[in-house]
Design a protein around this motif. Structure first.
Motif, PDB file in Angstrom:
ATOM      1  N   THR A 275      37.903  43.372   2.941  1.00  0.00           N
ATOM      2  CA  THR A 275      36.753  43.916   2.906  1.00  0.00           C
ATOM      3  C   THR A 275      36.311  44.926   3.781  1.00  0.00           C
ATOM      4  O   THR A 275      37.180  45.084   4.784  1.00  0.00           O
ATOM      5  CB  THR A 275      35.541  42.637   2.855  1.00  0.00           C
ATOM      6  OG1 THR A 275      35.316  42.438   4.335  1.00  0.00           O
ATOM      7  CG2 THR A 275      35.964  41.505   2.195  1.00  0.00           C
ATOM      8  N   GLY A 276      35.088  45.675   3.798  1.00  0.00           N
ATOM      9  CA  GLY A 276      34.911  46.361   5.038  1.00  0.00           C
ATOM     10  C   GLY A 276      33.563  45.684   5.716  1.00  0.00           C
ATOM     11  O   GLY A 276      32.558  46.634   6.228  1.00  0.00           O
ATOM     12  N   GLY A 277      33.843  44.678   5.663  1.00  0.00           N
ATOM     13  CA  GLY A 277      32.681  43.832   6.365  1.00  0.00           C
ATOM     14  C   GLY A 277      32.778  43.648   7.892  1.00  0.00           C
ATOM     15  O   GLY A 277      33.959  44.007   8.470  1.00  0.00           O
ATOM     16  N   LYS A 293      35.680  51.551   2.802  1.00  0.00           N
ATOM     17  CA  LYS A 293      37.001  50.855   3.372  1.00  0.00           C
ATOM     18  C   LYS A 293      37.160  49.645   2.760  1.00  0.00           C
ATOM     19  O   LYS A 293      38.431  49.115   2.981  1.00  0.00           O
ATOM     20  CB  LYS A 293      36.886  50.817   4.786  1.00  0.00           C
ATOM     21  CG  LYS A 293      36.752  52.022   5.542  1.00  0.00           C
ATOM     22  CD  LYS A 293      36.899  51.704   7.194  1.00  0.00           C
ATOM     23  CE  LYS A 293      36.465  52.867   8.112  1.00  0.00           C
ATOM     24  NZ  LYS A 293      36.460  52.454   9.318  1.00  0.00           N
ATOM     25  N   CYS A 294      36.515  49.004   1.684  1.00  0.00           N
ATOM     26  CA  CYS A 294      36.543  47.935   1.487  1.00  0.00           C
ATOM     27  C   CYS A 294      37.116  47.874  -0.287  1.00  0.00           C
ATOM     28  O   CYS A 294      36.825  48.753  -1.117  1.00  0.00           O
ATOM     29  CB  CYS A 294      35.137  47.314   0.847  1.00  0.00           C
ATOM     30  SG  CYS A 294      35.223  45.778   0.033  1.00  0.00           S
ATOM     31  N   VAL A 295      38.210  46.986  -0.412  1.00  0.00           N
ATOM     32  CA  VAL A 295      39.062  46.916  -1.423  1.00  0.00           C
ATOM     33  C   VAL A 295      38.145  46.370  -2.643  1.00  0.00           C
ATOM     34  O   VAL A 295      38.299  46.603  -3.866  1.00  0.00           O
ATOM     35  CB  VAL A 295      40.040  45.904  -1.243  1.00  0.00           C
ATOM     36  CG1 VAL A 295      40.905  45.664  -2.638  1.00  0.00           C
ATOM     37  CG2 VAL A 295      41.221  46.415  -0.265  1.00  0.00           C
ATOM     38  N   ARG A 317      23.626  48.111  -1.371  1.00  0.00           N
ATOM     39  CA  ARG A 317      23.500  46.807  -0.786  1.00  0.00           C
ATOM     40  C   ARG A 317      24.576  46.521   0.290  1.00  0.00           C
ATOM     41  O   ARG A 317      24.044  45.725   1.277  1.00  0.00           O
ATOM     42  CB  ARG A 317      23.444  45.727  -1.845  1.00  0.00           C
ATOM     43  CG  ARG A 317      24.611  45.302  -2.528  1.00  0.00           C
ATOM     44  CD  ARG A 317      24.884  44.378  -3.712  1.00  0.00           C
ATOM     45  NE  ARG A 317      26.042  43.896  -3.866  1.00  0.00           N
ATOM     46  CZ  ARG A 317      26.209  43.289  -4.821  1.00  0.00           C
ATOM     47  NH1 ARG A 317      25.426  42.911  -5.750  1.00  0.00           N
ATOM     48  NH2 ARG A 317      27.694  42.732  -5.055  1.00  0.00           N
ATOM     49  N   CYS A 318      25.694  47.208   0.172  1.00  0.00           N
ATOM     50  CA  CYS A 318      26.627  46.887   1.198  1.00  0.00           C
ATOM     51  C   CYS A 318      26.228  47.512   2.367  1.00  0.00           C
ATOM     52  O   CYS A 318      26.064  47.010   3.557  1.00  0.00           O
ATOM     53  CB  CYS A 318      28.047  47.372   0.819  1.00  0.00           C
ATOM     54  SG  CYS A 318      29.235  47.340   1.848  1.00  0.00           S
ATOM     55  N   VAL A 319      25.948  48.938   2.189  1.00  0.00           N
ATOM     56  CA  VAL A 319      25.900  49.845   3.380  1.00  0.00           C
ATOM     57  C   VAL A 319      24.549  49.614   4.004  1.00  0.00           C
ATOM     58  O   VAL A 319      24.121  49.862   5.511  1.00  0.00           O
ATOM     59  CB  VAL A 319      26.061  51.313   3.270  1.00  0.00           C
ATOM     60  CG1 VAL A 319      27.442  51.653   2.753  1.00  0.00           C
ATOM     61  CG2 VAL A 319      25.072  51.791   2.206  1.00  0.00           C
ATOM     62  N   PRO A 324      25.898  39.326   2.455  1.00  0.00           N
ATOM     63  CA  PRO A 324      27.489  39.222   3.277  1.00  0.00           C
ATOM     64  C   PRO A 324      28.299  39.154   2.095  1.00  0.00           C
ATOM     65  O   PRO A 324      28.410  39.027   0.973  1.00  0.00           O
ATOM     66  CB  PRO A 324      27.117  37.562   3.320  1.00  0.00           C
ATOM     67  CG  PRO A 324      25.645  36.916   2.996  1.00  0.00           C
ATOM     68  CD  PRO A 324      25.084  38.180   1.972  1.00  0.00           C
ATOM     69  N   CYS A 325      29.734  39.472   2.705  1.00  0.00           N
ATOM     70  CA  CYS A 325      30.844  39.687   2.220  1.00  0.00           C
ATOM     71  C   CYS A 325      31.253  38.792   0.914  1.00  0.00           C
ATOM     72  O   CYS A 325      31.593  39.079  -0.021  1.00  0.00           O
ATOM     73  CB  CYS A 325      32.010  40.074   3.014  1.00  0.00           C
ATOM     74  SG  CYS A 325      31.870  41.593   3.803  1.00  0.00           S
ATOM     75  N   GLY A 326      31.029  37.340   1.424  1.00  0.00           N
ATOM     76  CA  GLY A 326      31.402  36.215   0.537  1.00  0.00           C
ATOM     77  C   GLY A 326      30.476  36.343  -0.824  1.00  0.00           C
ATOM     78  O   GLY A 326      30.894  36.227  -1.852  1.00  0.00           O
ATOM     79  N   SER A 327      29.275  36.676  -0.553  1.00  0.00           N
ATOM     80  CA  SER A 327      28.217  36.633  -1.882  1.00  0.00           C
ATOM     81  C   SER A 327      28.522  37.728  -2.509  1.00  0.00           C
ATOM     82  O   SER A 327      28.523  37.720  -4.060  1.00  0.00           O
ATOM     83  CB  SER A 327      26.659  36.720  -1.270  1.00  0.00           C
ATOM     84  OG  SER A 327      26.462  35.719  -0.489  1.00  0.00           O
ATOM     85  N   CYS A 328      28.810  38.964  -2.133  1.00  0.00           N
ATOM     86  CA  CYS A 328      29.435  40.131  -2.606  1.00  0.00           C
ATOM     87  C   CYS A 328      30.671  40.123  -3.374  1.00  0.00           C
ATOM     88  O   CYS A 328      30.599  40.294  -4.795  1.00  0.00           O
ATOM     89  CB  CYS A 328      29.494  41.415  -1.920  1.00  0.00           C
ATOM     90  SG  CYS A 328      29.859  43.068  -2.478  1.00  0.00           S
ATOM     91  N   LYS A 329      31.516  39.304  -2.981  1.00  0.00           N
ATOM     92  CA  LYS A 329      32.898  39.102  -3.736  1.00  0.00           C
ATOM     93  C   LYS A 329      32.404  38.283  -4.957  1.00  0.00           C
ATOM     94  O   LYS A 329      33.043  38.443  -6.080  1.00  0.00           O
ATOM     95  CB  LYS A 329      33.859  38.424  -2.679  1.00  0.00           C
ATOM     96  CG  LYS A 329      34.370  39.356  -1.797  1.00  0.00           C
ATOM     97  CD  LYS A 329      35.210  38.518  -0.784  1.00  0.00           C
ATOM     98  CE  LYS A 329      36.340  39.244  -0.072  1.00  0.00           C
ATOM     99  NZ  LYS A 329      37.092  38.265   0.987  1.00  0.00           N
TER     100      LYS A 329
HETATM  101 FE1  SF4 Z   1      32.783  44.981   0.388  1.00  0.00          FE
HETATM  102 FE2  SF4 Z   1      30.897  43.677  -0.245  1.00  0.00          FE
HETATM  103 FE3  SF4 Z   1      31.769  43.323   2.021  1.00  0.00          FE
HETATM  104 FE4  SF4 Z   1      30.490  45.578   1.244  1.00  0.00          FE
HETATM  105  S1  SF4 Z   1      29.484  43.605   1.137  1.00  0.00           S
HETATM  106  S2  SF4 Z   1      32.251  45.255   2.714  1.00  0.00           S
HETATM  107  S3  SF4 Z   1      31.245  45.928  -0.776  1.00  0.00           S
HETATM  108  S4  SF4 Z   1      32.832  42.812   0.248  1.00  0.00           S
END
Ligand code: SF4
Length: 364
Positions: A275-277, A293-295, A317-319, A324-329
């Motif tokens: 991720t780009g976390g 930068k996030c896959v 919502r990311c930038v 959090p990355c876990g919830s986003c994934k």
């Molecule tokens: Fe990637 Fe989602 Fe984490 Fe942003 S919040 S870096 S899009 S996994």
């Protein structure tokens, strides 16, 4: 001292492109920005800059007759194969182009040692994928290289006007089988012209450009005999491996999604993707994630989120450090990836029987 990262282009091996801007001069290609405003409804890859360059795409748009590509039948459809297939389908639907799709079983033998018989079995699944993605079979021609005599004949004739040095310059030192399969690919690309469809567009990944250069050169060398026009191409960026590497490698299946992956396998792969976390949730709230930068974001942008508004929400919502990355994934997997994969797998299963007939040359 940090080692300078260079572009490595190898159409038969692993390519790494760290800077796309260098390719314009190196390949003599044009930016897609010179054409994009001529297209009323650009597809996802065009409007998101994933298709970044072209040769003569502007000329092709004036008379869009054929779109050509193919697959090396060496495994299941991965996201790279999906990209090329979706591009063909877009050019078929949007511009009425006839699609030519080659099952490159000779290349699969030359490059991977896959027998023609095993290649045929892989091809059945690959063609079913193509149909499930929406290819209109009434305006398409699908064939196996090993059975397409006119292509093989062209390749043999091409050998008369190409030197070993030219092939070495394009592909490096290789065994004869791979040089042969490069000439056969040129025959594939020019075969729609044998049917009178002179304006041919080939969607390619940046690593395939040597094939286009060879084919354009051969088209001019055989212009007098066949009246060939130089094929156009549109060039897309690579989708990265799930671990963030510049290009997917078939050597490590955990680093790429297959359209045939089960839910549990696909979920595991997505949940382990790079991720780009930021290092901590606190830092992420403060600085925001690095979506570009996030896959996971790239999976949405390239493959699974067609709706631009939804893609923007995922980016914002990311930038903005809102998730959090876990919830986003989990959200991306449950709501973008899984529904698309389920729907694809159902359609694919329904297409298998017809796909077998097509591969066996009993229809189309
Ligand atoms: Fe990637 Fe989602 Fe984490 Fe942003 S919040 S870096 S899009 S996994």
């Amino acid at each position: 001292m940090a080692e300078e990262r260079k572009n490595v282009i190898d159409p038969f091996g692993t390519s790494v492109i760290s800077d796309y801007s260098h390719l314009f001069e190196e390949f003599g290609i044009q930016s897609i920005s010179t054409v994009i405003n001529k297209i009323t409804r650009p597809g996802r890859y065009l409007r998101r800059g994933i298709d970044f360059a072209h040769r003569d795409f502007d000329k092709w748009l004036k008379k869009p007759e054929a779109a050509m590509s193919g697959i090396k039948p060496s495994g299941e459809f991965h996201l790279g194969s999906k990209m090329t297939a979706e591009e063909l389908i877009y050019f078929q639907k949007e511009f009425g182009a006839k699609v030519y799709y080659c099952i490159a079983d000779i290349e699969a033998f030359a490059d991977n040692g896959i027998s023609l018989e095993d290649g045929r079995e892989f091809a059945v699944g690959n063609v079913a994928d193509l149909m499930a993605l929406g290819l209109d079979m009434d305006n398409a021609y699908i064939y196996r290289q090993s059975e397409e005599l006119r292509v093989l004949r062209l390749a043999y004739l091409f050998g008369k006007r190409v030197t070993l040095n030219t092939l070495k310059g394009l592909y490096g030192p290789r065994e004869l089988g791979l040089y042969n399969s490069a000439l056969i690919q040129s025959g594939d690309i020019l075969s729609p012209e044998l049917d009178g469809l002179k304006n041919v567009l080939v969607p390619i990944g940046a690593d395939q450009d040597p094939h286009i250069r060879l084919t354009r050169d051969l088209s001019q060398k055989f212009k007098e005999e066949y009246g060939f026009l130089e094929p156009a191409c549109i060039i897309h960026k690579f989708f990265r491996a799930l671990n963030g590497d510049s290009k997917m490698s078939k050597r490590d299946p955990s680093t790429y999604l297959l359209l045939s992956d089960s839910e549990s396998v696909a979920r595991k792969k997505v949940m382990s993707a790079m991720t780009g976390g930021r290092a901590t949730w606190g830092e992420q709230q403060k600085l925001g994630g690095e979506a570009d930068k996030c896959v996971i974001y790239e999976l949405c942008k390239f493959h699974f989120t067609d709706d631009d508004k939804r893609l923007k929400e995922i980016h914002e919502r990311c930038v903005g450090g809102k998730i959090p990355c876990g919830s986003c994934k989990k959200d991306v997997f449950d709501n973008e990836i899984l529904p698309a994969m389920r729907s694809h797998q159902e359609k694919r299963a329904q297409s298998l029987e017809k796909a077998r007939k097509i591969v066996d040359g009993k229809t189309t």
